[in-house]
Design a protein around this motif. Structure first.
Motif, PDB file in Angstrom:
ATOM      1  N   TRP A   1      -4.301  -0.359 -35.283  1.00 29.75           N
ATOM      2  CA  TRP A   1      -3.267  -1.252 -35.769  1.00 29.75           C
ATOM      3  C   TRP A   1      -2.933  -2.188 -34.611  1.00 29.75           C
ATOM      4  O   TRP A   1      -2.699  -1.749 -33.482  1.00 29.75           O
ATOM      5  CB  TRP A   1      -2.200  -0.267 -36.165  1.00 29.75           C
ATOM      6  CG  TRP A   1      -0.798  -0.665 -36.302  1.00 29.75           C
ATOM      7  CD1 TRP A   1       0.136  -0.708 -35.319  1.00 29.75           C
ATOM      8  CD2 TRP A   1      -0.141  -0.988 -37.504  1.00 29.75           C
ATOM      9  NE1 TRP A   1       1.335  -1.042 -35.862  1.00 29.75           N
ATOM     10  CE2 TRP A   1       1.200  -1.216 -37.200  1.00 29.75           C
ATOM     11  CE3 TRP A   1      -0.572  -1.101 -38.846  1.00 29.75           C
ATOM     12  CZ2 TRP A   1       2.135  -1.552 -38.164  1.00 29.75           C
ATOM     13  CZ3 TRP A   1       0.365  -1.439 -39.793  1.00 29.75           C
ATOM     14  CH2 TRP A   1       1.696  -1.662 -39.441  1.00 29.75           C
ATOM     15  N   ASP A   2      -3.001  -3.493 -34.886  1.00 35.88           N
ATOM     16  CA  ASP A   2      -2.841  -4.501 -33.835  1.00 35.88           C
ATOM     17  C   ASP A   2      -1.349  -4.743 -33.536  1.00 35.88           C
ATOM     18  O   ASP A   2      -0.692  -5.550 -34.180  1.00 35.88           O
ATOM     19  CB  ASP A   2      -3.528  -5.790 -34.327  1.00 35.88           C
ATOM     20  CG  ASP A   2      -3.558  -6.877 -33.276  1.00 35.88           C
ATOM     21  OD1 ASP A   2      -2.786  -6.793 -32.287  1.00 35.88           O
ATOM     22  OD2 ASP A   2      -4.352  -7.818 -33.454  1.00 35.88           O
ATOM     23  N   ARG A   3      -0.837  -4.056 -32.537  1.00 34.36           N
ATOM     24  CA  ARG A   3       0.613  -4.109 -32.255  1.00 34.36           C
ATOM     25  C   ARG A   3       1.077  -5.492 -31.821  1.00 34.36           C
ATOM     26  O   ARG A   3       2.210  -5.882 -32.057  1.00 34.36           O
ATOM     27  CB  ARG A   3       0.991  -3.087 -31.185  1.00 34.36           C
ATOM     28  CG  ARG A   3       1.084  -1.679 -31.718  1.00 34.36           C
ATOM     29  CD  ARG A   3       1.686  -0.744 -30.694  1.00 34.36           C
ATOM     30  NE  ARG A   3       3.147  -0.853 -30.628  1.00 34.36           N
ATOM     31  CZ  ARG A   3       3.972  -0.261 -31.490  1.00 34.36           C
ATOM     32  NH1 ARG A   3       3.499   0.441 -32.493  1.00 34.36           N
ATOM     33  NH2 ARG A   3       5.273  -0.387 -31.356  1.00 34.36           N
ATOM     34  N   LYS A   4       0.156  -6.204 -31.163  1.00 34.09           N
ATOM     35  CA  LYS A   4       0.534  -7.539 -30.701  1.00 34.09           C
ATOM     36  C   LYS A   4       0.752  -8.467 -31.898  1.00 34.09           C
ATOM     37  O   LYS A   4       1.733  -9.208 -31.949  1.00 34.09           O
ATOM     38  CB  LYS A   4      -0.560  -8.097 -29.790  1.00 34.09           C
ATOM     39  CG  LYS A   4       0.026  -8.633 -28.484  1.00 34.09           C
ATOM     40  CD  LYS A   4      -1.032  -9.027 -27.502  1.00 34.09           C
ATOM     41  CE  LYS A   4      -0.772 -10.456 -27.041  1.00 34.09           C
ATOM     42  NZ  LYS A   4      -1.967 -10.981 -26.355  1.00 34.09           N
ATOM     43  N   LEU A   5      -0.152  -8.358 -32.829  1.00 29.07           N
ATOM     44  CA  LEU A   5      -0.046  -9.184 -34.033  1.00 29.07           C
ATOM     45  C   LEU A   5       1.163  -8.748 -34.869  1.00 29.07           C
ATOM     46  O   LEU A   5       1.838  -9.571 -35.485  1.00 29.07           O
ATOM     47  CB  LEU A   5      -1.344  -9.068 -34.850  1.00 29.07           C
ATOM     48  CG  LEU A   5      -1.491 -10.027 -36.024  1.00 29.07           C
ATOM     49  CD1 LEU A   5      -1.439 -11.468 -35.568  1.00 29.07           C
ATOM     50  CD2 LEU A   5      -2.792  -9.754 -36.774  1.00 29.07           C
ATOM     51  N   GLN A   6       1.441  -7.470 -34.839  1.00 28.70           N
ATOM     52  CA  GLN A   6       2.608  -6.941 -35.570  1.00 28.70           C
ATOM     53  C   GLN A   6       3.891  -7.623 -35.093  1.00 28.70           C
ATOM     54  O   GLN A   6       4.697  -8.105 -35.876  1.00 28.70           O
ATOM     55  CB  GLN A   6       2.714  -5.429 -35.355  1.00 28.70           C
ATOM     56  CG  GLN A   6       3.937  -4.809 -36.029  1.00 28.70           C
ATOM     57  CD  GLN A   6       4.281  -3.421 -35.490  1.00 28.70           C
ATOM     58  OE1 GLN A   6       3.441  -2.753 -34.905  1.00 28.70           O
ATOM     59  NE2 GLN A   6       5.503  -3.000 -35.692  1.00 28.70           N
ATOM     60  N   LYS A   7       4.051  -7.688 -33.786  1.00 25.36           N
ATOM     61  CA  LYS A   7       5.278  -8.245 -33.198  1.00 25.36           C
ATOM     62  C   LYS A   7       5.348  -9.764 -33.312  1.00 25.36           C
ATOM     63  O   LYS A   7       6.395 -10.363 -33.148  1.00 25.36           O
ATOM     64  CB  LYS A   7       5.369  -7.853 -31.713  1.00 25.36           C
ATOM     65  CG  LYS A   7       5.570  -6.351 -31.497  1.00 25.36           C
ATOM     66  CD  LYS A   7       7.036  -6.003 -31.438  1.00 25.36           C
ATOM     67  CE  LYS A   7       7.377  -4.614 -31.921  1.00 25.36           C
ATOM     68  NZ  LYS A   7       7.227  -3.533 -30.998  1.00 25.36           N
ATOM     69  N   LYS A   8       4.187 -10.373 -33.546  1.00 24.51           N
ATOM     70  CA  LYS A   8       4.134 -11.843 -33.577  1.00 24.51           C
ATOM     71  C   LYS A   8       4.828 -12.457 -34.777  1.00 24.51           C
ATOM     72  O   LYS A   8       5.359 -13.560 -34.704  1.00 24.51           O
ATOM     73  CB  LYS A   8       2.668 -12.293 -33.573  1.00 24.51           C
ATOM     74  CG  LYS A   8       2.282 -12.880 -32.256  1.00 24.51           C
ATOM     75  CD  LYS A   8       1.061 -13.744 -32.353  1.00 24.51           C
ATOM     76  CE  LYS A   8       0.795 -14.297 -30.975  1.00 24.51           C
ATOM     77  NZ  LYS A   8      -0.548 -14.036 -30.511  1.00 24.51           N
ATOM     78  N   LEU A   9       4.819 -11.759 -35.888  1.00 21.30           N
ATOM     79  CA  LEU A   9       5.396 -12.354 -37.099  1.00 21.30           C
ATOM     80  C   LEU A   9       6.917 -12.358 -37.014  1.00 21.30           C
ATOM     81  O   LEU A   9       7.548 -11.316 -36.908  1.00 21.30           O
ATOM     82  CB  LEU A   9       4.942 -11.598 -38.352  1.00 21.30           C
ATOM     83  CG  LEU A   9       5.420 -12.219 -39.664  1.00 21.30           C
ATOM     84  CD1 LEU A   9       4.739 -13.555 -39.940  1.00 21.30           C
ATOM     85  CD2 LEU A   9       5.186 -11.276 -40.840  1.00 21.30           C
TER      86      LEU A   9
END
Ligand code: OGA
Ligand code: MN
Length: 333
Positions: free
Chosen positions: A128-136
Motif C-alpha cells: 500500500w503506497d503510503r506516500k500516495l495515501q497522504k497526498k490526497l
C-alpha cells in the motif's frame, strides 16, 4: 515627527485557532461546546410526520432516531448527531475513497501528476503506497471549486453524484428546505496533523441555500465565529457521521478546523446495529435501488479492510453547496 509603530494584531479567531492547533501544550477541551449547555434540541423542525423512504437506502436511521441541535450563540447553525447506520458510514467512506477521487472529478494530485483512479493506484502492487495515501487532500465534484479565482464556471463542471445529491435532499427536507439542489462539493481528506485555516464560503451565486457538511472517520475541532474575524469563535467537536448545516446567519460565518483528534468511538464498526438490507425492505420511486442496496451490503467484511485502515488515521469531510439560484440550470441562465 511621531512614528506610528505597526504591530500585527491577531484577531480573536486566529488566537483561538492557534490555541486549538497547538500540540505543546495540548489544548484543553473544557470550552468545547457542550450539547447540554450551549445548544437547544430541536424536534420535528419541518413537521415531517413520516420517515422518508430514502433514509434506509442512503444508510440513514429513521427520522425518529435523529438528534438535532441549534446553537444559542450561532443562529442558523444546525448539528445532527450521527444519523447514519454503521453500514451507512462505511458506504459513504468508501464512496469518498474509491469513487469520488476518480476522473473526471478533480483532485489536488492533478496539479503535479495525472492519476485516473487514486484508490486503485494506492492498492496496486504488493504494498500500500503510503506516500500516495497522504497526498490526497481534496476532491471536487459537480461545479469544481476554483482554488485561485474562487469562481465557478460551466466549463469547469461535471455531473454531481446522484446518491450524494439524494442524501443532501433528504437532510434538507428534514430541516424544511424543500428546494435544495446539491451542485458542488469539496471532499476534504485530513490526516492527524492537518488543519484548515479560517475562511468563509462565498463563491456560490446562491448564498441563501444552506451548506451541508458531513464528517467521517477521525474527529475534529471545528471553529465557527461571526462575519468578522474579530468575533470570538466557538469550538465544536465533530465526530464520525455528524452533519453540520450552515444556514441563514451562519452561512457566511468564518470557520476553520484547527485540529484532528482521535475518535473515541468508531461508529463505522458498530456491527450490532448493522442490518443487511434487502430490496424488498425499501419501496421508493426515487433512485436506482438495487445498486445502492448492493453497495451498502458489500461493506460487511473483508472488502472493507483497506477502507477501515484509511479512516483509522484520517478524517473525511464532505462539504456540499448549491451554486445556482432556484430553478436555474446553468450559470448563464
Ligand atoms: C470546507 C470546510 C470544514 C470541515 O471544506 O469549506 O469548511 O469540517 N470544511 O472539514
Ligand atoms: Mn468551509
Amino acid at each position: 515627527m511621531k512614528r506610528v509603530l505597526e504591530t500585527k494584531v491577531e484577531d480573536n479567531f486566529m488566537i483561538r485557532f492557534k490555541y486549538y492547533k497547538s500540540n505543546k501544550p495540548k489544548p484543553s477541551l473544557e470550552e468545547v461546546i457542550k450539547i447540554q449547555n450551549d445548544t437547544i434540541e430541536v424536534n420535528n423542525i419541518s413537521n415531517i410526520i413520516e420517515n422518508d423512504p430514502r433514509t434506509k437506502l442512503l444508510g440513514l436511521k429513521d427520522f425518529t432516531n435523529w438528534k438535532t441541535y441549534t446553537f444559542k450563540k450561532h443562529p442558523g447553525l444546525f448539528l445532527i448527531l450521527n444519523p447514519f447506520t454503521s453500514l451507512g458510514q462505511r458506504f459513504w467512506i468508501r464512496k469518498c475513497l474509491e469513487e469520488y477521487p476518480k476522473k473526471p472529478n478533480k483532485t489536488n494530485i492533478d496539479i503535479e501528476r495525472n492519476i485516473e483512479d487514486w484508490w486503485s493506484e494506492l492498492c496496486k502492487g504488493e504494498q500500500w503506497d503510503r506516500k500516495l495515501q497522504k497526498k490526497l487532500r481534496w476532491t471536487t465534484l459537480g461545479y469544481h471549486h476554483n482554488w485561485d479565482t474562487k469562481v465557478y464556471s460551466e466549463e469547469n463542471r461535471d455531473v454531481f453524484p446522484l446518491e450524494l445529491a439524494e442524501l443532501c435532499d433528504v437532510v434538507a427536507q428534514y430541516l424544511g428546505y424543500v428546494n435544495f439542489n446539491a451542485e458542488a462539493a469539496i471532499v476534504n481528506y485530513y490526516h492527524m496533523g492537518s488543519t484548515l485555516s479560517a475562511h468563509t464560503d462565498h463563491s456560490e451565486v446562491n448564498l441563501e441555500a444552506p451548506l451541508f457538511s458531513f464528517s467521517f472517520g477521525q474527529s475534529a475541532i471545528f471553529l465557527i465565529g461571526g462575519h468578522e474575524k474579530s468575533y470570538e469563535p466557538s469550538a465544536i467537536l465533530l465526530n464520525s457521521g455528524d452533519i453540520l448545516v450552515m444556514s441563514k446567519e451562519a452561512r457566511l460565518c468564518y470557520h476553520a478546523v484547527p485540529k484532528i483528534l482521535p475518535a473515541l468511538n468508531q461508529p463505522w464498526n458498530n456491527h450490532e446495529e448493522s442490518k443487511i438490507i434487502t430490496c424488498d425492505d425499501v419501496k421508493t420511486k426515487y433512485i436506482n435501488i438495487k445498486k445502492i442496496v448492493t453497495e451498502m451490503n458489500r461493506n460487511v467484511d473483508n472488502e472493507w479492510t483497506c477502507f477501515g485502515s484509511y479512516v483509522q488515521e484520517s478524517r473525511i469531510n464532505v462539504n456540499v453547496r448549491q451554486v445556482l439560484m432556484e430553478n436555474r440550470k446553468t450559470l448563464d441562465d
